[in-house]
Design a protein around this motif. Sequence first.
Motif, short mmCIF file in Angstrom:
data_model
loop_
_atom_site.label_atom_id
_atom_site.label_comp_id
_atom_site.label_asym_id
_atom_site.label_seq_id
_atom_site.Cartn_x
_atom_site.Cartn_y
_atom_site.Cartn_z
N THR A 46 -4.03 -4.37 10.30
CA THR A 46 -4.72 -3.11 10.60
C THR A 46 -5.80 -3.26 11.65
O THR A 46 -6.29 -2.26 12.18
N THR B 184 -4.39 -2.99 17.48
CA THR B 184 -3.94 -1.68 17.94
C THR B 184 -3.04 -1.85 19.14
O THR B 184 -3.00 -2.91 19.77
N LYS C 115 0.74 -1.25 6.46
CA LYS C 115 -0.15 -0.20 6.98
C LYS C 115 0.18 0.18 8.41
O LYS C 115 -0.32 1.20 8.92
N ILE C 116 1.01 -0.63 9.09
CA ILE C 116 1.40 -0.27 10.46
C ILE C 116 2.83 0.28 10.50
O ILE C 116 3.39 0.49 11.58
N THR D 140 5.55 3.28 9.94
CA THR D 140 5.54 4.74 10.03
C THR D 140 6.50 5.30 8.99
O THR D 140 7.70 5.03 9.02
N GLN E 100 -1.30 8.95 15.34
CA GLN E 100 -1.58 7.76 14.54
C GLN E 100 -0.32 6.93 14.37
O GLN E 100 -0.34 5.71 14.46
N GLU E 101 0.82 7.60 14.12
CA GLU E 101 2.07 6.88 13.94
C GLU E 101 2.51 6.18 15.22
O GLU E 101 3.07 5.10 15.20
N ARG F 101 0.61 2.99 15.45
CA ARG F 101 1.14 2.00 14.52
C ARG F 101 2.43 1.39 15.03
O ARG F 101 2.63 0.19 14.97
N GLN G 155 3.54 -2.60 16.18
CA GLN G 155 4.77 -3.31 15.83
C GLN G 155 5.47 -3.84 17.08
O GLN G 155 5.94 -4.99 17.10
#
Length: 511
Positions: free
Chosen positions: A95, A98, A327-328, A330, A338-339, A342, A346
């Motif tokens: 988390t 980014t 937490k990353i 979707t 936000q998705e 995330r 990945q």
Amino acid sequence: MNEIQVNQEGIKDGLTPSQIVEKLDSYIIGQQKAKRFVAVALRNRQRRLKLPEEIRDEVAPKNILMIGPTGVGKTEIARRLAKLCGAPFLKVEATKYTEVGYVGRDVESMVRDLMAVGFNMVKAEMQEKLKEKCAPMVEEDLLDLLLPGSSGKKPNFENKNSGKPNVHVLGNIFGENSPIQGSLIQIDVPKNATGAEREISSETKSAEQQEQKSDENMNSTREKFRQLLREGKLEDRTVEITVYSQPNMSMGMLGSGNIEDLEQSISGIQEMLSGGRSKRKTVTVHEAREILLSQNLDKVVDKDKVAEEAKRRVEQSGIIFIDEIDKIATKGGEGGRQEVSREGVQRDILPIVEGCDVNTKWGVVNTTHILFIGAGAFSVSTPSDLIPELQGRFPLRVELEALKQCDFKRILTEPKNALIKQYKALLGTEGVTLEISEDAIDQMAFIAEDVNSHAENIGARRLHTIMETVLEDLSFDANNHCGETIVIDKAYVDERMKGVIQNQNLEKYIL
């Protein structure tokens, strides 16, 4: 049990999967399936290093994805595994990373951090081997601090006299540390010299004799201090010492979007340009010995060899544990800002797990054979919510079981670092003997399972809350019970936990 040996790659060898599981059992209760998975993964890394070189590079590590609620032992399994194999190990939170372009840490920083762990590990090992070699150097430095000017070291001036036996260069007339050079020359007086010249020569010889006598006295005093130092009689004497700090920076940090990394890099560049920071400290001889030992070890250790060995260990045996990887993910492939971020994380992690080159201040590190262990509760999302490419890079999946009452009971008593053993030792420092009955242990295990089933399941961490609540009053007043034996039974546990359980049962009715 086979004796553990270290092969040419610096990885410990000799532990079979069953022996690895046995050692993990000393600290982690249950989760046999997960232990078997990681034991086989570790053994396969050792097997790979014995393969012919043309096949070795083709064998990729089998990355593992651990699925289970918090507090069931995911992180502990990975941490203990790294200690067993003596490999560079790093735990990171998914988390905090980014997507590139957003404010946050660059995912490549996990490889740089792992390389730093490996460098410090190898450096510590090499320094341990060189401690005996540095001991005499530290002793001489301590004597220099205790008796300034007693070392007998002469300035390193050239004593060339151009073939003239009666000409001697005494030193720099402008001072020992002066950048301006000018030699002070002494000319020996021949036998046929005048009376005045003979008198000057006699005075020079007398001064030399006095200086020689003074040196002998100083040497005698130095040897006496050396004996006192070895006997440990000067440990509490204070000395003034100069402590140097090396500039700490990495050029790789300049490419990171993280403000803290940039500030650290700028600060490191400033220190590097100024030659590092130094300050005078007044410390005891005991403390000065540790400082001088560290400084001398830094001088004798070959940084290039350390970096080379650390790079090999990281590439061949490094382990990165990526926690909170769920937490990353979707959920259901839904979109949104936000998705998108995330999913971007990945995509950024994917090439590192797949294998790529990452620049570090110790050189370029290839991540192809680093073992990655992902972990997450996946209570909201599922592993299938990860992008397909990343899923394929974690081929081994193991689901950890939720802990039951029998597991909690074993966790309280069996491991080497069991909670009850810890609290007994802590209260023992106050002279209190703590005895916890069998029924009290059963009751605390029952409460842990019951609370986890009705509230958020936090696994074995629930036991910390229960133990602190039960022993709160005793820990607060332990100094008043010195010499006493305190028995904790089921009634004692129920009395201390009654209010907590009642409040928890009422929480669902309170808006």
